[in-house]
Design a protein around this motif. Structure first.
Motif, PDB file in Angstrom:
ATOM      1  N   VAL A  67       0.840  -1.208   0.000  1.00 43.92           N
ATOM      2  CA  VAL A  67       0.000   0.000   0.000  1.00 43.92           C
ATOM      3  C   VAL A  67       0.874   1.257   0.000  1.00 43.92           C
ATOM      4  O   VAL A  67       0.632   2.192  -0.767  1.00 43.92           O
ATOM      5  N   ALA A  68       1.899   1.278   0.829  1.00 43.57           N
ATOM      6  CA  ALA A  68       2.787   2.441   0.891  1.00 43.57           C
ATOM      7  C   ALA A  68       3.501   2.654  -0.446  1.00 43.57           C
ATOM      8  O   ALA A  68       3.634   3.788  -0.912  1.00 43.57           O
ATOM      9  N   ALA A  69       3.937   1.573  -1.075  1.00 42.56           N
ATOM     10  CA  ALA A  69       4.630   1.689  -2.362  1.00 42.56           C
ATOM     11  C   ALA A  69       3.681   2.170  -3.460  1.00 42.56           C
ATOM     12  O   ALA A  69       4.097   2.925  -4.347  1.00 42.56           O
ATOM     13  N   THR A  70       2.418   1.761  -3.426  1.00 41.44           N
ATOM     14  CA  THR A  70       1.466   2.248  -4.434  1.00 41.44           C
ATOM     15  C   THR A  70       1.208   3.743  -4.254  1.00 41.44           C
ATOM     16  O   THR A  70       1.043   4.464  -5.234  1.00 41.44           O
ATOM     17  N   GLU A  71       1.196   4.197  -3.015  1.00 44.07           N
ATOM     18  CA  GLU A  71       0.976   5.623  -2.758  1.00 44.07           C
ATOM     19  C   GLU A  71       2.182   6.456  -3.182  1.00 44.07           C
ATOM     20  O   GLU A  71       2.037   7.629  -3.500  1.00 44.07           O
ATOM     21  N   ARG A  72       3.378   5.844  -3.209  1.00 46.01           N
ATOM     22  CA  ARG A  72       4.589   6.535  -3.668  1.00 46.01           C
ATOM     23  C   ARG A  72       4.805   6.373  -5.170  1.00 46.01           C
ATOM     24  O   ARG A  72       5.620   7.079  -5.753  1.00 46.01           O
ATOM     25  N   GLY A  73       4.124   5.392  -5.780  1.00 43.55           N
ATOM     26  CA  GLY A  73       4.377   5.082  -7.183  1.00 43.55           C
ATOM     27  C   GLY A  73       5.723   4.401  -7.367  1.00 43.55           C
ATOM     28  O   GLY A  73       6.394   4.566  -8.381  1.00 43.55           O
ATOM     29  N   ASP A  74       6.112   3.601  -6.392  1.00 46.13           N
ATOM     30  CA  ASP A  74       7.421   2.940  -6.367  1.00 46.13           C
ATOM     31  C   ASP A  74       7.336   1.580  -7.069  1.00 46.13           C
ATOM     32  O   ASP A  74       7.175   0.534  -6.443  1.00 46.13           O
ATOM     33  N   ALA A  75       7.480   1.601  -8.389  1.00 47.15           N
ATOM     34  CA  ALA A  75       7.330   0.387  -9.192  1.00 47.15           C
ATOM     35  C   ALA A  75       8.373  -0.665  -8.849  1.00 47.15           C
ATOM     36  O   ALA A  75       8.069  -1.863  -8.828  1.00 47.15           O
ATOM     37  N   ALA A  76       9.593  -0.267  -8.563  1.00 47.86           N
ATOM     38  CA  ALA A  76      10.657  -1.240  -8.266  1.00 47.86           C
ATOM     39  C   ALA A  76      10.320  -2.059  -7.022  1.00 47.86           C
ATOM     40  O   ALA A  76      10.468  -3.285  -7.015  1.00 47.86           O
ATOM     41  N   THR A  77       9.852  -1.404  -5.987  1.00 48.90           N
ATOM     42  CA  THR A  77       9.470  -2.109  -4.762  1.00 48.90           C
ATOM     43  C   THR A  77       8.271  -3.014  -5.014  1.00 48.90           C
ATOM     44  O   THR A  77       8.250  -4.164  -4.577  1.00 48.90           O
ATOM     45  N   LEU A  78       7.286  -2.512  -5.729  1.00 51.14           N
ATOM     46  CA  LEU A  78       6.084  -3.300  -6.012  1.00 51.14           C
ATOM     47  C   LEU A  78       6.416  -4.561  -6.801  1.00 51.14           C
ATOM     48  O   LEU A  78       5.833  -5.618  -6.562  1.00 51.14           O
ATOM     49  N   MET A  79       7.357  -4.480  -7.715  1.00 52.31           N
ATOM     50  CA  MET A  79       7.742  -5.647  -8.506  1.00 52.31           C
ATOM     51  C   MET A  79       8.346  -6.739  -7.612  1.00 52.31           C
ATOM     52  O   MET A  79       8.187  -7.919  -7.880  1.00 52.31           O
ATOM     53  N   GLN A  80       9.001  -6.352  -6.544  1.00 50.95           N
ATOM     54  CA  GLN A  80       9.613  -7.321  -5.621  1.00 50.95           C
ATOM     55  C   GLN A  80       8.594  -7.951  -4.681  1.00 50.95           C
ATOM     56  O   GLN A  80       8.809  -9.042  -4.180  1.00 50.95           O
ATOM     57  N   LEU A  81       7.488  -7.272  -4.443  1.00 45.09           N
ATOM     58  CA  LEU A  81       6.494  -7.739  -3.472  1.00 45.09           C
ATOM     59  C   LEU A  81       5.461  -8.701  -4.050  1.00 45.09           C
ATOM     60  O   LEU A  81       4.722  -9.331  -3.294  1.00 45.09           O
ATOM     61  N   CYS A  82       5.399  -8.817  -5.386  1.00 45.13           N
ATOM     62  CA  CYS A  82       4.313  -9.557  -6.027  1.00 45.13           C
ATOM     63  C   CYS A  82       4.812 -10.769  -6.803  1.00 45.13           C
ATOM     64  O   CYS A  82       5.944 -10.794  -7.286  1.00 45.13           O
ATOM     65  N   THR A  83       3.921 -11.760  -6.947  1.00 40.17           N
ATOM     66  CA  THR A  83       4.227 -12.960  -7.726  1.00 40.17           C
ATOM     67  C   THR A  83       4.157 -12.644  -9.222  1.00 40.17           C
ATOM     68  O   THR A  83       3.572 -11.634  -9.626  1.00 40.17           O
ATOM     69  N   ASP A  84       4.716 -13.518 -10.046  1.00 37.21           N
ATOM     70  CA  ASP A  84       4.696 -13.318 -11.505  1.00 37.21           C
ATOM     71  C   ASP A  84       3.278 -13.338 -12.069  1.00 37.21           C
ATOM     72  O   ASP A  84       2.997 -12.680 -13.070  1.00 37.21           O
ATOM     73  N   ASP A  85       2.381 -14.087 -11.419  1.00 42.42           N
ATOM     74  CA  ASP A  85       0.986 -14.158 -11.902  1.00 42.42           C
ATOM     75  C   ASP A  85       0.063 -13.221 -11.112  1.00 42.42           C
ATOM     76  O   ASP A  85      -1.123 -13.483 -10.966  1.00 42.42           O
ATOM     77  N   PHE A  86       0.599 -12.123 -10.663  1.00 40.78           N
ATOM     78  CA  PHE A  86      -0.123 -11.151  -9.841  1.00 40.78           C
ATOM     79  C   PHE A  86      -1.368 -10.622 -10.563  1.00 40.78           C
ATOM     80  O   PHE A  86      -1.297 -10.141 -11.688  1.00 40.78           O
ATOM     81  N   LEU A  87      -2.521 -10.708  -9.887  1.00 40.80           N
ATOM     82  CA  LEU A  87      -3.787 -10.175 -10.406  1.00 40.80           C
ATOM     83  C   LEU A  87      -4.043  -8.836  -9.725  1.00 40.80           C
ATOM     84  O   LEU A  87      -4.147  -8.768  -8.498  1.00 40.80           O
ATOM     85  N   TYR A  88      -4.135  -7.779 -10.529  1.00 46.59           N
ATOM     86  CA  TYR A  88      -4.332  -6.427 -10.014  1.00 46.59           C
ATOM     87  C   TYR A  88      -5.608  -5.876 -10.636  1.00 46.59           C
ATOM     88  O   TYR A  88      -5.670  -5.610 -11.832  1.00 46.59           O
ATOM     89  N   LYS A  89      -6.636  -5.731  -9.805  1.00 42.64           N
ATOM     90  CA  LYS A  89      -7.954  -5.340 -10.319  1.00 42.64           C
ATOM     91  C   LYS A  89      -8.437  -4.082  -9.601  1.00 42.64           C
ATOM     92  O   LYS A  89      -8.591  -4.074  -8.382  1.00 42.64           O
ATOM     93  N   THR A  90      -8.679  -3.046 -10.378  1.00 43.70           N
ATOM     94  CA  THR A  90      -9.252  -1.809  -9.862  1.00 43.70           C
ATOM     95  C   THR A  90     -10.428  -1.430 -10.767  1.00 43.70           C
ATOM     96  O   THR A  90     -10.715  -2.125 -11.738  1.00 43.70           O
TER      97      THR A  90
END
Length: 168
Positions: A67-90
């Motif tokens: 959540v903190a990384a999404t609020e910062r727009g920190d793509a590098a951190t987000l890529m490390q936190l998620c699986t390769d088959d990550f489902l992101y639905k908004t």
């Protein structure tokens, strides 16, 4: 209270041992030592219950980091936190892989104007929080955020495999 204190101490003092706890059936020497020390002072502690509490704390911290990384727009951190088959639905889009979500990660999400229900563990792999956002003045939208966490067998770590933001 004592188990939460034990779990926090373990998570701060022995993070490597705490990370090994997410694999079922493995008992960390640090956890057993902490449990035996607490038991010596007359408080009964179940190792399995303490391990479950530590796993829940790790899951909560993983989602808070996301959540903190999404609020910062920190793509590098987000890529490390998620699986390769990550489902992101908004409400805007749905992506079903980490690679597809990469461009979306660079866009900062606004912090909620209000958190109506704090982040909580609903089931072993599902964490939820309810928020209110104001996309434009005089408009409020209630959103339920669901986060699914997956244990990685090879590394013994945790990663997010789903983040879904549902308008209420």
């Amino acid at each position: 209270v004592m188990i939460v204190g034990l779990a926090l101490a373990l998570a701060l003092v022995a993070p490597l041992d705490a990370m090994r706890l997410i694999r079922p059936g493995i008992r960390s020497p640090a956890l057993q030592m902490c449990a035996s020390e607490v038991a010596e002072v007359g408080v009964e502690v179940g190792v399995e219950a303490a391990a479950r509490d530590v796993r829940n704390l790790l899951r909560l911290e993983l989602v808070r980091s996301f959540v903190a990384a999404t609020e910062r727009g920190d793509a590098a951190t987000l890529m490390q936190l998620c699986t390769d088959d990550f489902l992101y639905k908004t409400h805007r889009a749905t992506t079903s892989s980490l690679l597809a979500a990469k461009d979306r990660f660079a866009t900062r999400l606004p912090a909620p104007s209000k958190v109506t229900n704090e982040l909580r563990v609903e089931s072993p792999d599902l964490l939820v929080r309810d928020i209110v956002v104001k996309p434009v003045p005089f408009v409020t939208v209630s959103i339920r955020q669901e986060f699914e966490v997956r244990s990685l067998q090879l590394h013994g770590g945790l990663k997010l495999c789903r983040a879904e933001f549902i308008k209420q």
